[in-house]
Design an enzyme around this catalytic site. Structure first.
Site, PDB file in Angstrom:
ATOM      1  N   GLY A  76       0.805  -1.233   0.000  1.00 42.92           N
ATOM      2  CA  GLY A  76       0.000   0.000   0.000  1.00 42.92           C
ATOM      3  C   GLY A  76       0.831   1.271   0.000  1.00 42.92           C
ATOM      4  O   GLY A  76       0.329   2.340   0.349  1.00 42.92           O
ATOM      5  N   ALA A  77       2.086   1.171  -0.424  1.00 40.66           N
ATOM      6  CA  ALA A  77       3.007   2.316  -0.334  1.00 40.66           C
ATOM      7  C   ALA A  77       2.575   3.515  -1.181  1.00 40.66           C
ATOM      8  O   ALA A  77       3.026   4.632  -0.945  1.00 40.66           O
ATOM      9  CB  ALA A  77       4.420   1.887  -0.735  1.00 40.66           C
TER      10      ALA A  77
ATOM     11  N   GLY B   5      -0.523   4.577  -1.327  1.00 38.72           N
ATOM     12  CA  GLY B   5      -1.696   5.202  -0.711  1.00 38.72           C
ATOM     13  C   GLY B   5      -1.298   6.254   0.324  1.00 38.72           C
ATOM     14  O   GLY B   5      -0.105   6.496   0.541  1.00 38.72           O
TER      15      GLY B   5
ATOM     16  N   THR C 103      -1.949   6.366   3.778  1.00 38.70           N
ATOM     17  CA  THR C 103      -1.373   5.783   4.999  1.00 38.70           C
ATOM     18  C   THR C 103      -0.056   5.077   4.671  1.00 38.70           C
ATOM     19  O   THR C 103       0.960   5.288   5.359  1.00 38.70           O
ATOM     20  CB  THR C 103      -2.362   4.780   5.645  1.00 38.70           C
ATOM     21  OG1 THR C 103      -3.516   5.505   6.095  1.00 38.70           O
ATOM     22  CG2 THR C 103      -1.737   4.064   6.832  1.00 38.70           C
ATOM     23  N   GLY C 104      -0.077   4.256   3.616  1.00 44.00           N
ATOM     24  CA  GLY C 104       1.137   3.529   3.233  1.00 44.00           C
ATOM     25  C   GLY C 104       2.265   4.479   2.853  1.00 44.00           C
ATOM     26  O   GLY C 104       3.442   4.210   3.125  1.00 44.00           O
TER      27      GLY C 104
ATOM     28  N   LYS D 247       1.412   1.225 -13.014  1.00 39.34           N
ATOM     29  CA  LYS D 247       0.890   2.555 -12.651  1.00 39.34           C
ATOM     30  C   LYS D 247       2.038   3.534 -12.450  1.00 39.34           C
ATOM     31  O   LYS D 247       3.129   3.172 -11.980  1.00 39.34           O
ATOM     32  CB  LYS D 247       0.066   2.476 -11.361  1.00 39.34           C
ATOM     33  CG  LYS D 247      -1.333   1.926 -11.555  1.00 39.34           C
ATOM     34  CD  LYS D 247      -2.140   2.031 -10.261  1.00 39.34           C
ATOM     35  CE  LYS D 247      -3.528   1.430 -10.439  1.00 39.34           C
ATOM     36  NZ  LYS D 247      -4.171   1.170  -9.137  1.00 39.34           N
TER      37      LYS D 247
ATOM     38  N   LYS E 100     -11.946  -5.514   9.390  1.00 40.33           N
ATOM     39  CA  LYS E 100     -10.596  -5.624   9.976  1.00 40.33           C
ATOM     40  C   LYS E 100     -10.564  -6.726  11.041  1.00 40.33           C
ATOM     41  O   LYS E 100      -9.595  -7.486  11.136  1.00 40.33           O
ATOM     42  CB  LYS E 100     -10.172  -4.282  10.589  1.00 40.33           C
ATOM     43  CG  LYS E 100      -9.898  -3.181   9.548  1.00 40.33           C
ATOM     44  CD  LYS E 100      -9.557  -1.853  10.219  1.00 40.33           C
ATOM     45  CE  LYS E 100      -9.560  -0.686   9.247  1.00 40.33           C
ATOM     46  NZ  LYS E 100      -8.453  -0.664   8.287  1.00 40.33           N
TER      47      LYS E 100
END
Lengths: 324, 324
Positions: free
Chosen positions: B10-11, B13, B15-16, B42, B126
């Site tokens: 998720g880097a 995004g 949070t990531g 991407k 979660k």
């Protein structure tokens, strides 16, 4: 000092009965037993009355407002409701939350250590009750106890244990070396009496136990004490999983057949305890439990060895007397 | 000393991205980014490559065995998967458990404090992932962070905040006095870098935050710093609940309408934060979290006041740039 007021649900059951004795013996509690309307005339409830215990009638299937009036004012509420009725605790939790007079709710845990999420149906029902507690921000303590000595001994060839036997435990799973947390049923109440008076256990999970033994350890103790050779049957881990899966399918097909319910319980327990290694002290700590033995180092629980000695002397009590 | 190997999902995004910067700044980590096959070309992923970051491609929707080969060997695995894809972590958890090479799995928590069990759909998803972790006895740390500064400021009449505004927060719920845990998005990674190197946080839930502020506190800070009067709208607790219930019904009727998904998220957050009072330090401790501020007393997080100063100076960054 005023005694701590406790409302106990399930006092006529095995776990609840142990809790009742533990609280009485401790002497610090003003105990009231919560009884369902449908049970109020049962002889087991009459026996509580005959001992001078206070009884209140509360309907877990009625209105939450009415139930709240029944449970209002008790400092500590302990639920040891019988296994098939776990979900009825949702109404009890809602009622207790309405009162704001309870400083600790002890839901019906009192089982082996096992994570929620598809391992044991019973455990997942308990989790729904815990989530309901957390949703209300209600002060609580979850107390698990491992597996009972009273359910954990194998049959011996002489038949000397048969008088106290409910489920013979002569199946050895895998290599028989998985450690398991165990408690004597009679100690549950003694542990509870300490835990519910202890500020360190508020909003915590606590694990109470007397022994950590593998099935091979159990057999060795029984053989040494009895002088007999235990005849065991070996079950592989794969077989245990297959039996569990079969029991789940059977229950799904015929959900009203109580034998199917019992078979799922038993087989889910076996996989959790002996294949998954859930019921260990290490896993309890991993899951965030605090250790009752560390909290109460002076307490001497009844060891499995002692229980076996009683069994041999004909002094053990058959559980669910009159029901099986 | 060898650097701690980390695999980060998720880097690209929000949070990531914060986590990536926090880990890089800390300097103790050998970082690899896990990227889905569908994202590998991407421009955001190309930008990671251009910075010299290592990329591995792993398919969360492919075979668990293949995914296990991708994740094998990383000491620490951190998931900051985007909100709609929480359940894809089940395969990741299963794959990590197959390897036995990971000493800490950090699932995608990074949200407000809230109990599982019907309060917020996102939170319940979660929880299913957490239960999967516990089922595997996998070492883990759950890190929650409260609500972001970047989402918590109201519009001011001059429009000076509009450049950085995604969701105006001019609704005041109830009396506006409910305290809420808050973090600056940029601090999440700094907290994570400390937490994943700390043995005290293994198998624990940790709450990280910079401020505990009510909506009235937020308005007072903004008014003081900007010299403008914030125009607020009052929403009663009952109205907040009605809006949430309406959003749930709408999503159930038209589940593929993403606006309905967003509306449920937002309204469930509002009820949890402002009506139920879930996102407080007191509730975090009740739910068993340990406090990152107590663990790292020397760490100075970016206070909301500082963030507002940056906002006024035109230095804040609009989130999800190019997407809205």
């Amino acid at each position: 000092m005023a005694k701590q007021s406790v409302l106990l649900l399930g006092a006529t059951g095995e776990t609840g009965g142990s809790i009742l004795e533990g609280l009485l013996e401790n002497g610090s509690f003003d105990i009231t037993c919560l009884v369902q309307p449908s049970s109020s005339t049962k002889s087991s409830v009459q026996a509580l009355r005959n001992r001078g215990l206070k009884i209140v009638i509360g309907d877990l299937n009625g209105s939450v407002e009415a139930l709240a009036e029944v449970v209002r004012g008790f400092n500590t509420i302990i639920s040891a409701i019988s296994p098939p009725y776990q979900m009825a605790q949702i109404a009890l939790v809602d009622a207790v939350a309405m009162t704001t007079t309870t400083s600790r709710f002890v839901p019906c845990a009192f089982t082996t250590v096992c994570p929620p999420g598809g391992v044991m149906h019973q455990r997942d029902e308990k989790e729904i009750v815990y989530q309901r507690i957390w949703g209300h921000h209600l002060p609580y303590t979850i107390i698990d106890v491992g597996y009972w000595h009273q359910f954990s001994f194998p049959r011996i060839p002489s038949g000397r244990f048969d008088y106290a036997m409910l489920l013979p435990r002569n199946d050895i799973y895998g290599d028989g070396n998985v450690p398991n947390l165990m408690s004597d049923l009679r100690d549950i109440g003694k542990f509870v009496a300490r835990i519910v008076r202890d500020e360190r256990t508020i909003n915590k999970k606590v694990v109470a136990y007397s022994d950590v033994l593998s099935q091979n350890d159990v057999v060795a103790i029984v053989e040494e004490k009895s002088g007999e050779k235990v005849e065991v049957t070996h079950v592989t881990e794969d077989e245990a999983i297959q039996r569990r899966d079969k029991a789940r399918v059977a229950l799904e097909a015929y959900p009203s057949d109580n034998m199917n319910t019992m078979a799922r319980w038993t087989n889910e327990y076996n996989v959790s305890k002996y294949v998954r290694k859930d019921n260990t002290l290490e896993n309890a700590k991993y899951l965030g439990y605090i250790d009752a033995r560390e909290l109460y180092p002076d307490f001497q629980p009844i060891r499995f060895e002692t229980f076996v000695q009683e069994l041999l002397q004909g002094e053990a009590k058959k559980l669910y007397a009159g029901k099986f």
